[in-house]
Design a protein around this motif. Sequence first.
Motif, PDB file in Angstrom:
ATOM      1  N   UNK A  73       0.850  -1.299  -0.007  1.00 55.61           N
ATOM      2  CA  UNK A  73       0.030  -0.052  -0.178  1.00 55.61           C
ATOM      3  C   UNK A  73       0.920   1.169   0.182  1.00 55.61           C
ATOM      4  N   UNK A  74       1.820   1.516   0.773  1.00 57.77           N
ATOM      5  CA  UNK A  74       2.668   2.464   0.751  1.00 57.77           C
ATOM      6  C   UNK A  74       3.713   2.712  -0.131  1.00 57.77           C
ATOM      7  N   UNK A  75       4.403   1.545  -0.596  1.00 62.13           N
ATOM      8  CA  UNK A  75       5.514   1.673  -1.689  1.00 62.13           C
ATOM      9  C   UNK A  75       5.317   1.005  -2.813  1.00 62.13           C
ATOM     10  N   UNK A  76       4.188   0.465  -3.285  1.00 64.62           N
ATOM     11  CA  UNK A  76       4.006  -0.033  -4.563  1.00 64.62           C
ATOM     12  C   UNK A  76       2.568   0.270  -5.318  1.00 64.62           C
ATOM     13  N   UNK A  77       1.660   0.465  -4.385  1.00 66.72           N
ATOM     14  CA  UNK A  77       0.248   0.517  -5.085  1.00 66.72           C
ATOM     15  C   UNK A  77       0.200   2.116  -5.301  1.00 66.72           C
ATOM     16  N   UNK A  78      -0.051   2.378  -6.564  1.00 67.51           N
ATOM     17  CA  UNK A  78      -0.297   3.935  -7.187  1.00 67.51           C
ATOM     18  C   UNK A  78      -1.614   4.217  -6.482  1.00 67.51           C
TER      19      UNK A  78
ATOM     20  N   UNK B 298      -5.574   9.530  -5.981  1.00 63.29           N
ATOM     21  CA  UNK B 298      -5.477  10.977  -5.236  1.00 63.29           C
ATOM     22  C   UNK B 298      -4.204  11.597  -5.390  1.00 63.29           C
ATOM     23  N   UNK B 299      -2.964  10.681  -5.527  1.00 55.41           N
ATOM     24  CA  UNK B 299      -1.610  11.181  -5.571  1.00 55.41           C
ATOM     25  C   UNK B 299      -1.217  11.496  -7.003  1.00 55.41           C
ATOM     26  N   UNK B 300      -2.052  11.499  -8.085  1.00 56.53           N
ATOM     27  CA  UNK B 300      -1.544  11.552  -9.435  1.00 56.53           C
ATOM     28  C   UNK B 300      -0.812  10.457  -9.628  1.00 56.53           C
ATOM     29  N   UNK B 301      -1.050   9.228  -9.200  1.00 57.14           N
ATOM     30  CA  UNK B 301      -0.622   7.918  -9.611  1.00 57.14           C
ATOM     31  C   UNK B 301       0.700   7.475  -8.809  1.00 57.14           C
ATOM     32  N   UNK B 302       0.925   8.446  -7.912  1.00 57.67           N
ATOM     33  CA  UNK B 302       2.099   8.171  -6.908  1.00 57.67           C
ATOM     34  C   UNK B 302       1.737   7.420  -5.845  1.00 57.67           C
ATOM     35  N   UNK B 303       2.736   6.407  -5.139  1.00 52.33           N
ATOM     36  CA  UNK B 303       2.324   5.810  -3.916  1.00 52.33           C
ATOM     37  C   UNK B 303       2.352   6.714  -2.835  1.00 52.33           C
ATOM     38  N   UNK B 304       1.845   6.318  -1.682  1.00 46.57           N
ATOM     39  CA  UNK B 304       1.844   7.469  -0.455  1.00 46.57           C
ATOM     40  C   UNK B 304       3.481   7.908  -0.151  1.00 46.57           C
ATOM     41  N   UNK B 305       4.339   6.856  -0.348  1.00 45.91           N
ATOM     42  CA  UNK B 305       5.662   7.178  -0.141  1.00 45.91           C
ATOM     43  C   UNK B 305       6.369   8.323  -0.999  1.00 45.91           C
ATOM     44  N   UNK B 306       6.186   8.025  -2.335  1.00 43.75           N
ATOM     45  CA  UNK B 306       6.579   8.841  -3.285  1.00 43.75           C
ATOM     46  C   UNK B 306       5.990  10.459  -3.174  1.00 43.75           C
ATOM     47  N   UNK B 307       4.556  10.286  -2.782  1.00 35.88           N
ATOM     48  CA  UNK B 307       3.863  11.715  -2.864  1.00 35.88           C
ATOM     49  C   UNK B 307       4.267  12.294  -1.346  1.00 35.88           C
ATOM     50  N   UNK B 308       4.719  11.775  -0.407  1.00 38.07           N
ATOM     51  CA  UNK B 308       5.239  12.225   0.834  1.00 38.07           C
ATOM     52  C   UNK B 308       6.477  12.781   0.672  1.00 38.07           C
ATOM     53  N   UNK B 309       7.507  12.176  -0.228  1.00 37.33           N
ATOM     54  CA  UNK B 309       8.851  12.565  -0.065  1.00 37.33           C
ATOM     55  C   UNK B 309       9.131  13.113  -1.699  1.00 37.33           C
ATOM     56  N   UNK B 310       8.180  13.244  -2.339  1.00 39.90           N
ATOM     57  CA  UNK B 310       8.124  13.978  -3.703  1.00 39.90           C
ATOM     58  C   UNK B 310       9.266  13.204  -4.463  1.00 39.90           C
TER      59      UNK B 310
END
Length: 112
Positions: free
Chosen positions: A89-94, A97-109
């Motif tokens: 969920x946090x590192x692989x699943x796009x 809401x985040x424009x196709x980013x994972x939560x990790x990617x969105x949080x750390x841009x």
Amino acid sequence: MKKAIKANPVKKPIILHTDQGSQFASRRFIAFCEENRIFQSMSRAGNPYDNSPMERYYNTFKSELINQYIFETDEDLNKAVNDYVFDWYNYCRPHSFNGGLTPFEARHKTTR
């Protein structure tokens, strides 16, 4: 919460939105939150719309994991939940809401 904080130390205050369950309203949990700079926010009784992001998460969690499998042991369930939450969920699943980013990617841009 302890595992999440250990994996991602709280650098600034965060908000934890929950329902009014006794586990979240207990003195022990309230003290834990205060010690870890976590501000509690609770839904009004019987009103899931106060907590729609978490309601959406739990809907996804149940449909993508819990309702798909039969877990034979607590250990199997705990491993599956850990793998889903902390890996998939946090590192692989796009997330749309985040424009196709994972939560990790969105949080750390970061991007893939």
